[in-house]
Scaffold this active site. Structure first.
Site, PDB file in Angstrom:
ATOM      1  N   ARG A 279       0.846  -1.201   0.000  1.00 56.92           N
ATOM      2  CA  ARG A 279       0.000   0.000   0.000  1.00 56.92           C
ATOM      3  C   ARG A 279       0.876   1.245   0.000  1.00 56.92           C
ATOM      4  NH1 ARG A 279      -5.354  -0.186   2.009  1.00 56.92           N
ATOM      5  NH2 ARG A 279      -6.282  -2.042   1.119  1.00 56.92           N
TER       6      ARG A 279
ATOM      7  N   ARG B  90      -3.423   7.202   1.096  1.00 57.28           N
ATOM      8  CA  ARG B  90      -3.832   8.478   1.692  1.00 57.28           C
ATOM      9  C   ARG B  90      -2.759   9.170   2.502  1.00 57.28           C
ATOM     10  NH1 ARG B  90      -9.051   5.616   3.845  1.00 57.28           N
ATOM     11  NH2 ARG B  90      -7.355   4.135   3.951  1.00 57.28           N
TER      12      ARG B  90
ATOM     13  N   ARG C 274      -7.048  12.490  -5.106  1.00 57.23           N
ATOM     14  CA  ARG C 274      -8.304  11.940  -4.570  1.00 57.23           C
ATOM     15  C   ARG C 274      -9.350  13.014  -4.307  1.00 57.23           C
ATOM     16  NH1 ARG C 274     -11.244   9.292  -3.208  1.00 57.23           N
ATOM     17  NH2 ARG C 274     -11.071   7.841  -1.451  1.00 57.23           N
TER      18      ARG C 274
ATOM     19  N   ASP D  27      -7.052  -2.349  -7.220  1.00 54.41           N
ATOM     20  CA  ASP D  27      -7.518  -2.893  -5.946  1.00 54.41           C
ATOM     21  C   ASP D  27      -7.871  -4.359  -6.144  1.00 54.41           C
ATOM     22  OD1 ASP D  27      -8.371  -1.778  -3.080  1.00 54.41           O
ATOM     23  OD2 ASP D  27      -9.703  -3.415  -3.642  1.00 54.41           O
TER      24      ASP D  27
ATOM     25  N   TYR E 166     -14.734 -11.060   1.338  1.00 54.08           N
ATOM     26  CA  TYR E 166     -15.429  -9.809   0.989  1.00 54.08           C
ATOM     27  C   TYR E 166     -16.728 -10.102   0.232  1.00 54.08           C
ATOM     28  CZ  TYR E 166     -11.499  -6.931   2.487  1.00 54.08           C
ATOM     29  OH  TYR E 166     -10.538  -6.309   3.235  1.00 54.08           O
TER      30      TYR E 166
HETATM   31  O1  CP3 Z   1       0.287   1.090  -3.677  1.00 52.89           O
HETATM   32  C1  CP3 Z   1      -0.263  -0.025  -3.663  1.00 52.89           C
HETATM   33  O2  CP3 Z   1      -0.020  -0.902  -2.823  1.00 52.89           O
HETATM   34  C2  CP3 Z   1      -1.209  -0.408  -4.790  1.00 52.89           C
HETATM   35  C3  CP3 Z   1      -2.604  -0.178  -4.575  1.00 52.89           C
HETATM   36  C4  CP3 Z   1      -3.464  -1.094  -3.746  1.00 52.89           C
HETATM   37  C5  CP3 Z   1      -4.755  -0.695  -3.311  1.00 52.89           C
HETATM   38  N1  CP3 Z   1      -5.361  -1.771  -2.742  1.00 52.89           N
HETATM   39  C6  CP3 Z   1      -5.374   0.650  -3.489  1.00 52.89           C
HETATM   40  C7  CP3 Z   1      -6.281   1.115  -2.418  1.00 52.89           C
HETATM   41  C8  CP3 Z   1      -3.295  -2.430  -3.368  1.00 52.89           C
HETATM   42  C9  CP3 Z   1      -2.093  -3.351  -3.522  1.00 52.89           C
HETATM   43  C10 CP3 Z   1      -4.512  -2.836  -2.723  1.00 52.89           C
HETATM   44  C11 CP3 Z   1      -4.751  -4.212  -2.233  1.00 52.89           C
HETATM   45  C12 CP3 Z   1      -5.895  -4.466  -1.352  1.00 52.89           C
HETATM   46  N2  CP3 Z   1      -7.150  -3.907  -1.396  1.00 52.89           N
HETATM   47  C13 CP3 Z   1      -5.907  -5.457  -0.343  1.00 52.89           C
HETATM   48  C14 CP3 Z   1      -4.762  -6.410  -0.046  1.00 52.89           C
HETATM   49  C15 CP3 Z   1      -3.658  -5.763   0.709  1.00 52.89           C
HETATM   50  C16 CP3 Z   1      -4.012  -5.383   2.121  1.00 52.89           C
HETATM   51  O3  CP3 Z   1      -3.819  -4.204   2.442  1.00 52.89           O
HETATM   52  O4  CP3 Z   1      -4.427  -6.260   2.883  1.00 52.89           O
HETATM   53  C17 CP3 Z   1      -7.164  -5.429   0.259  1.00 52.89           C
HETATM   54  C18 CP3 Z   1      -7.625  -6.285   1.431  1.00 52.89           C
HETATM   55  C19 CP3 Z   1      -7.956  -4.445  -0.403  1.00 52.89           C
HETATM   56  C20 CP3 Z   1      -9.384  -4.092  -0.171  1.00 52.89           C
HETATM   57  C21 CP3 Z   1      -9.548  -2.685   0.235  1.00 52.89           C
HETATM   58  N3  CP3 Z   1      -9.318  -1.594  -0.586  1.00 52.89           N
HETATM   59  C22 CP3 Z   1      -9.926  -2.197   1.497  1.00 52.89           C
HETATM   60  C23 CP3 Z   1     -10.250  -3.064   2.698  1.00 52.89           C
HETATM   61  C24 CP3 Z   1      -9.941  -0.797   1.411  1.00 52.89           C
HETATM   62  C25 CP3 Z   1     -10.373   0.173   2.454  1.00 52.89           C
HETATM   63  C26 CP3 Z   1      -9.354   0.280   3.523  1.00 52.89           C
HETATM   64  C27 CP3 Z   1      -9.018   1.685   3.856  1.00 52.89           C
HETATM   65  O5  CP3 Z   1      -7.881   1.884   4.267  1.00 52.89           O
HETATM   66  O6  CP3 Z   1      -9.886   2.570   3.705  1.00 52.89           O
HETATM   67  C28 CP3 Z   1      -9.521  -0.439   0.111  1.00 52.89           C
HETATM   68  C29 CP3 Z   1      -9.369   0.928  -0.404  1.00 52.89           C
HETATM   69  C30 CP3 Z   1      -8.052   1.234  -1.039  1.00 52.89           C
HETATM   70  N4  CP3 Z   1      -7.468   0.530  -2.050  1.00 52.89           N
HETATM   71  C31 CP3 Z   1      -7.222   2.344  -0.733  1.00 52.89           C
HETATM   72  C32 CP3 Z   1      -6.097   2.267  -1.596  1.00 52.89           C
HETATM   73  C33 CP3 Z   1      -4.932   3.208  -1.704  1.00 52.89           C
HETATM   74  C34 CP3 Z   1      -7.547   3.379   0.347  1.00 52.89           C
HETATM   75  C35 CP3 Z   1      -7.325   4.779  -0.038  1.00 52.89           C
HETATM   76  C36 CP3 Z   1      -8.437   5.485  -0.741  1.00 52.89           C
HETATM   77  O7  CP3 Z   1      -9.618   5.361  -0.376  1.00 52.89           O
HETATM   78  O8  CP3 Z   1      -8.057   6.263  -1.632  1.00 52.89           O
END
Ligand code: CP3
Length: 318
Positions: free
Chosen positions: A2, A6, A15, A51, A128
């Protein structure tokens, strides 16, 4: 882990104008975000901005992200007919925008910065799809797993085929490594991992491995069944901070590379404590080839970007 997100001011700025799904759906923007951490942090690799839940759109599950609440799935799966009805997903046709982001990011990155493609593992995706969003207890997921094992295996089998093919497509588009995220697999007992999940992870990883690039198998909370987790496949095994890196590597075996395993919360600690934890990991890796320094899970949104940069510099010996 990640590394775009943010906590990074330039990401927050984008964003303000675009939703998370807009960023993912627009290859030019996704490629731009992919490059942000490379420029800001000096990391050794980029990961495509996407994602793990994006395949839920062509599956018809209805994906959205509510501000501050995480993912929401409008049509969660609960019975055999729901799973039977899932359409076949063609990565090129249905997730072509991610493949285009891979192509654009690859073309824009410096030649010596490899690009990682990724997908969610069958278990984590299933959780999910069944819960309809995030969960602490995995109640619905495990209820379906125990009460309807045939439905469970049909679902995980479909997800394994989907993500295996999707990973291979990302490699064809230019990804030079592939990562399978099984973020929540540590919620299972070792026995249930072997029975209900491992065969499907093995299938997804085998399909990804056929693409001919290194595959990273990431999980958290896997210390109790690390041998079985590694045996499912992957050239590199991701481990979290709940187990010392050297213990993990000994159990995984020297035939595998390892990735990890700083606690993301260490980035919130005073610099001396943070740096002590970084050095401890490097000491445990012992300079052996095949260690990818990383966090054990994603950067927390509260993290100061300067702290992440300081860790990258410390690992690089600068
Ligand atoms: O830079 C990177 O790593 C690449 C981008 C990336 C995102 N999601 C973008 C994102 C990657 C590799 C993921 C993987 C992902 N998504 C996982 C597996 C890795 C982990 O962290 O366990 C999972 C479980 C998800 C599902 C997901 N996406 C959740 C649960 C959330 C909400 C969590 C939160 O922090 O709000 C997301 C949203 C998400 N995907 C964000 C980002 C950068 C949050 C930021 C935003 O809303 O802009």
């Amino acid at each position: 882990m990640r590394q775009a997100g943010r906590y990074m001011p330039e990401y927050r700025k984008l964003r303000e104008q675009h939703s998370l799904l807009d960023l993912c759906h627009t290859p030019e923007l996704a490629a731009q975000v992919t490059l942000q951490p490379v420029e800001r942090l000096g990391v050794d690799a980029a990961i495509v901005f996407a994602d793990i839940l994006l395949p839920f759109e062509p599956l018809g599950l209805g994906l959205s992200f509510a501000a501050g609440e995480g993912p929401h799935i409008a049509n969660p799966l609960s019975r055999q007919a729901d799973v039977e009805r899932l359409p076949r997903v063609d990565p090129e046709a249905d997730l072509g925008y991610v493949l285009e982001a891979v192509r654009l990011a690859r073309a824009a990155l410096p030649a010596d910065i490899p690009l990682i493609g990724f997908a969610g593992a069958p278990f984590t995706l299933a959780s999910y799809a069944i819960e309809g969003g995030s969960t602490r207890t995995f109640t619905r997921t495990k209820t379906l797993m125990y009460q309807a094992p045939d439905t469970w295996h049909l679902l995980l089998n479909k997800l394994a085929e989907l993500v295996g093919g999707y990973l291979a497509a990302q490699a064809r588009a230019g990804a030079q490594a592939l990562q399978l995220f099984d973020s929540w697999v540590g919620s299972l007992s070792p026995q249930d991992y072997r029975t209900y999940v491992q065969p499907h992870s093995r299938r997804a990883l085998a399909l990804a491995t056929e693409a001919g690039v290194p595959v990273i198998h990431f999980g958290t909370g896997t210390a109790a069944f690390l041998e079985d987790f590694a045996a499912a496949g992957g050239d590199v095994i991701g481990v979290d901070w709940r187990i010392p890196l050297d213990d993990a590597w000994r159990r995984i075996g020297e035939a595998h590379a390892v990735q990890g395993n700083l606690d993301p919360a260490a980035l919130l600690a005073p610099a001396p404590e943070r740096d002590r934890q970084v050095r401890d990991i490097l000491t445990r890796a012992g300079g052996r080839p095949g260690h990818i320094f990383n966090l054990g899970h994603g950067v927390l949104p509260e993290t100061d970007v300067g702290a992440v940069r300081a860790v990258v510099d410390l690992v690089h010996g600068r």
